[in-house]
Design an enzyme around this catalytic site. Structure first.
Site, PDB file in Angstrom:
ATOM      1  N   HIS A   1       8.831  28.209  -9.562  1.00 20.40           N
ATOM      2  CA  HIS A   1       7.757  29.748  -9.441  1.00 20.40           C
ATOM      3  C   HIS A   1       6.874  29.314 -10.449  1.00 20.40           C
ATOM      4  CE1 HIS A   1       5.262  33.381  -8.044  1.00 20.40           C
ATOM      5  NE2 HIS A   1       5.249  33.515  -9.498  1.00 20.40           N
TER       6      HIS A   1
ATOM      7  N   GLY B   1       1.803  -9.065  -1.466  1.00 21.46           N
ATOM      8  CA  GLY B   1       1.764  -7.688  -1.033  1.00 21.46           C
ATOM      9  C   GLY B   1       1.313  -7.312  -0.543  1.00 21.46           C
ATOM     10  N   GLY B   2       0.492  -7.777   0.914  1.00 24.28           N
ATOM     11  CA  GLY B   2       0.247  -7.583   2.187  1.00 24.28           C
ATOM     12  C   GLY B   2      -1.377  -6.866   2.013  1.00 24.28           C
ATOM     13  N   THR B   3      -1.731  -6.383   3.555  1.00 26.13           N
ATOM     14  CA  THR B   3      -2.612  -5.264   4.029  1.00 26.13           C
ATOM     15  C   THR B   3      -2.418  -4.367   2.736  1.00 26.13           C
ATOM     16  OG1 THR B   3      -2.591  -6.668   6.169  1.00 26.13           O
ATOM     17  CG2 THR B   3      -3.308  -3.800   5.576  1.00 26.13           C
TER      18      THR B   3
END
Length: 468
Positions: free
Chosen positions: A447, A40-42
């Site tokens: 809306h 997953g890295g940093t």
């Protein structure tokens, strides 16, 4: 015998693991090399994911203390359980990194843990924590090693008193005084976390504005909002020294960027967040003959380096250091290696600041269009005029749409307001297909929704907004 692969990806951050999975889907035999114990890295381990967990939790804490009563929800003064909040952060991280490990296994990708080096084209050497080495043969190599926090010259990081984003996400107590060096995305996000939980936050920025590179009008309004939330800014200033005390805390020396008399700030914690730099040390790029420029790997339009069979993506190459940019590049390079078409549209990459309110941007700013001499029209719509925002009691901010004066093609969009990071998505799709402000204005929006503000801003390009 060295294990042989069609592709070896170095780094399993968002760019690397996505690249590996896409390549495996296309029939390639793939391996990944990751220096961390988890994938997953940093981003997943110490960056995007844990910071967003704390941003959300601290925002809920702030809402409970300031907004609930106005909505008729009486809960009393909220109490902070920082240990439980940090446990939530870790549970979020664990779920994500375990998910990546599962996906790699599911796609029959071989994982190797250790530091990687490239002694020569077609070879990757993995050095495990115990020093043992293993050589992999690769027809293709993708460098996806990400980035690390940039150091402030003369300032020592101990991740206890003087911290990077990594240490700032692991504090065991709320600092009374937090000094943030750098008014970019990371500094403002993490400053917001601790500010909501009770810290007095002072931000020191070298430039005369916050959020460098983002739309100037958005940055000015965002600064005013953060000041109302308790932030103090010292712009046009530089930190020249940080001295830590024996019993904790630090003294920060600040000088005007243009020169002048120095002053000091006292801090319990100092966060250094002046940017990030590519992670390329130890890869042996010089030995492999891979060209770099200012620390970044040089690539062509197809992510190829100057050495055949070696590619690079993500934070180690040109462009914004964003996880989703790296993911798109990972997909594209995998497809190119597999003999298919792969492309990234760098004009349609959103950037988001996950504060409250959020800030989101895509495409060109007004400053960039003016500098390039491009004739453009502006449409703006405030959230104070949006029914859903009023119902939520979150009316700060506005939507700004920039369209080419001749063709009406949307060139940029800038949003500050509730859920801006989600709202920017429809403009990203519009720009990916070269859409106009009229296309967006004539698209029916439900809306009451916050997205109606985006539609009204598009309508405002031709001054036909209804609710303002």
């Amino acid at each position: 015998m060295a294990a042989a692969y069609d592709l070896v990806v170095i780094g399993t951050g968002p760019g690397g693991y996505v690249c590996a999975i896409r390549a495996a889907q296309l029939g390639l035999k793939v391996a990944v090399v990751e220096k961390r114990a988890t994938h997953g890295g940093t981003c997943l381990n110490v960056g995007c994911i844990p910071s967003k967990a704390l941003l959300h939790a601290s925002e809920m804490f702030d809402e409970a203390g300031h907004t609930f009563e106005k909505l008729g929800v009486v809960v009393g003064k909220p109490k902070l359980d920082l240990k439980a909040m940090m446990a939530h952060k870790q549970e979020t991280v664990d779920a994500n990194v375990n998910g990546v490990a599962f996906l790699l296994k599911k796609n029959k990708i071989d994982p190797f843990h250790g530091t990687a080096s490239i002694p020569a084209p077609g070879k990757v050497v993995v050095t495990a924590a115990d020093g043992k080495t293993q050589e992999l043969e690769a027809k293709n190599i993708v460098i996806a090693t990400g980035s690390e926090s940039a150091p402030l010259p003369g300032v020592e990081i101990d991740e206890k008193t003087v911290v990077t984003s990594t240490g700032a996400l692991e504090l065991t107590g709320v600092p009374k005084e937090l000094v943030v060096v750098g008014a970019g995305v990371i500094g403002l996000e993490i400053g917001s976390v601790w500010g909501r939980l009770g810290a007095k936050v002072t931000v020191v920025e070298y430039l005369d504005r916050i959020l460098p590179g983002m739309d100037g009008e958005v940055a000015k309004q965002f600064q005013r909002i953060l000041e109302k939330q308790g932030f103090t800014f010292q712009l046009g200033s530089k930190v020249t020294k940080v001295e830590t005390g024996k019993k904790g805390g630090a003294t920060v020396t600040v000088e005007p960027a243009a020169g002048g008399e120095a002053r000091t700030l006292n801090a319990d914690i100092v966060l250094v967040a002046i940017g990030r730099r590519p992670n390329t040390d130890g890869l042996g790029l010089d030995k492999a003959g891979v060209a770099t420029e200012r620390g970044r790997v040089v690539i062509d339009d197809h992510f190829r380096t100057n050495v055949a069979g070696i590619y690079a993506i993500g934070d180690v190459v040109r462009g914004p250091m964003l996880a989703h940019k790296a993911e798109d590049e990972g997909m594209a390079v995998a497809e190119l290696i597999a003999g298919k078409a792969g492309h990234v549209n760098y004009d349609a990459i959103p950037g988001i600041v996950y504060t409250a309110p959020e800030v989101a941007a895509i495409g060109k700013t007004e400053e960039e269009l003016k500098a390039a001499g491009v004739a453009y029209k502006v449409g703006k719509f405030p959230f104070t005029a949006n029914g859903r925002a009023r119902a939520m009691r979150h009316t700060d901010g506005f939507v700004k749409v920039l369209a080419d004066a001749a063709s009406d093609r949307v060139l940029g969009c800038h949003i500050i307001g509730p859920h801006a990071g989600d709202l920017i998505a429809e403009v990203t799709v519009l720009m990916e297909f070269g859409g106009s402000s009229e296309d967006l204005a004539r698209t029916c929006h439900a809306h009451p929704t916050l997205a109606e503000a985006v539609k009204e801003a598009a309508m405002a390009v031709e001054k036909r907004q209804i609710h303002m």
